[in-house]
Design an enzyme around this catalytic site. Sequence first.
Site, PDB file in Angstrom:
ATOM      1  N   GLU A 136      -5.038  -5.722  10.367  1.00 58.25           N
ATOM      2  CA  GLU A 136      -4.098  -4.648  10.641  1.00 58.25           C
ATOM      3  C   GLU A 136      -4.397  -4.020  12.001  1.00 58.25           C
ATOM      4  OE1 GLU A 136      -2.459  -2.618   6.812  1.00 58.25           O
ATOM      5  OE2 GLU A 136      -4.565  -2.117   7.003  1.00 58.25           O
ATOM      6  N   GLU A 157      -7.049   4.081   7.978  1.00 58.32           N
ATOM      7  CA  GLU A 157      -7.005   5.520   7.704  1.00 58.32           C
ATOM      8  C   GLU A 157      -8.299   5.996   7.075  1.00 58.32           C
ATOM      9  OE1 GLU A 157      -3.401   5.328   5.491  1.00 58.32           O
ATOM     10  OE2 GLU A 157      -2.275   4.857   7.313  1.00 58.32           O
ATOM     11  N   ASN A 190       0.856  -1.187   0.000  1.00 58.05           N
ATOM     12  CA  ASN A 190       0.000   0.000   0.000  1.00 58.05           C
ATOM     13  C   ASN A 190       0.891   1.236   0.000  1.00 58.05           C
ATOM     14  OD1 ASN A 190      -1.935   1.970   0.347  1.00 58.05           O
ATOM     15  ND2 ASN A 190      -2.466   1.399   2.449  1.00 58.05           N
ATOM     16  N   SER A 246       3.465  -2.537  10.325  1.00 59.24           N
ATOM     17  CA  SER A 246       4.921  -2.399  10.468  1.00 59.24           C
ATOM     18  C   SER A 246       5.665  -3.690  10.145  1.00 59.24           C
ATOM     19  CB  SER A 246       5.285  -1.904  11.878  1.00 59.24           C
ATOM     20  OG  SER A 246       4.749  -0.614  12.110  1.00 59.24           O
ATOM     21  N   HIS A 291      -9.409   0.359   4.997  1.00 60.28           N
ATOM     22  CA  HIS A 291      -8.155   0.620   5.705  1.00 60.28           C
ATOM     23  C   HIS A 291      -8.420   1.540   6.885  1.00 60.28           C
ATOM     24  CE1 HIS A 291      -4.077   2.045   6.509  1.00 60.28           C
ATOM     25  NE2 HIS A 291      -3.661   0.974   5.891  1.00 60.28           N
ATOM     26  N   LYS A 335       0.009   4.258  -0.346  1.00 59.43           N
ATOM     27  CA  LYS A 335      -0.695   5.388   0.282  1.00 59.43           C
ATOM     28  C   LYS A 335      -0.529   6.664  -0.562  1.00 59.43           C
ATOM     29  CE  LYS A 335      -0.363   3.167   4.768  1.00 59.43           C
ATOM     30  NZ  LYS A 335      -0.257   3.328   6.229  1.00 59.43           N
ATOM     31  N   GLY A 367       2.381   1.979  10.980  1.00 60.09           N
ATOM     32  CA  GLY A 367       3.245   3.154  10.877  1.00 60.09           C
ATOM     33  C   GLY A 367       3.871   3.593  12.181  1.00 60.09           C
TER      34      GLY A 367
END
Length: 276
Positions: free
Chosen positions: A186, A118, A32, A232, A116, A34, A192
């Site tokens: 996730e 986000e 991904n 990560s 996702h 992003k 991140g």
Amino acid sequence: YQRRVRGSICLGEMKRKSTDTMATRTPFVGGNWKMNGSLESCQTLCTMLNEGAVDGIDVVVAPATLHLLAVKNMITNEGVAIAAQNIHCEGKGAFTGETSPDMLVDAAIPWTLLGHSERRHVFGETDELMAKKAAAGQERGLGLILCIGEQQEERNSNKTMDVCAAQLEAFRSGVSDWSKVVIAYEPVWAIGTGLVATPEIAQDTHAQIRQWLAENVSPEVAAATRIIYGGSANGENSAGLISRPDIDGFLVGGASLKPDFMKIVGNTRESLKSKL
């Protein structure tokens, strides 16, 4: 999360079934990208992918929307496919800034991410919307990488599977063909942040997700569906994670923009030897 699987299949039996059939689940590594990159950096990444060995597994990368067609044209490695990072639930209309599933079909982009963290926590996308998007993608025959996962306070409160189950239930209502679905677990607290779930933690949650599928969809879907880890993942920790029986690959964020991505791919390919 210890409810019995529908019928007579219990968690222990589900684990045995997963172990028996894991060799038939083709490992999957997604990248991904992003909202990162330029046309120049995309070319660098595509050169890396074109020169890399990916046989035996599925590799899918998700560039920013503006770069989808450029990356599609740059990729010459037949083992690498392209995904969008998101779609809208409608095919066309007055939806400024959205990506239509019909446009992906027209452009021969075969995959998309959905849900996702986000999208959920930064842009406020709801489980109800996830159901509509999943249905829209399935109606067009797109492959779906369905993202689920808990925040730190939810894990600390022992609510990990409660959260994941609610997100899975929303997706379930929009999915009719599970052969075109990959589930990406996730943990939000690991995305991140440099934190990563231990192989034991990740395996435990993946096994519970597989149990949920067995109970709420079917044991056959549970055994066949690929459940990948995101949070990560990198070249160093991916070998330990992919060795676990219910971890079928990765959805990689920051490391997908670096040569480290090919180390993850290599570790995933190497795992085929031990999982056969």
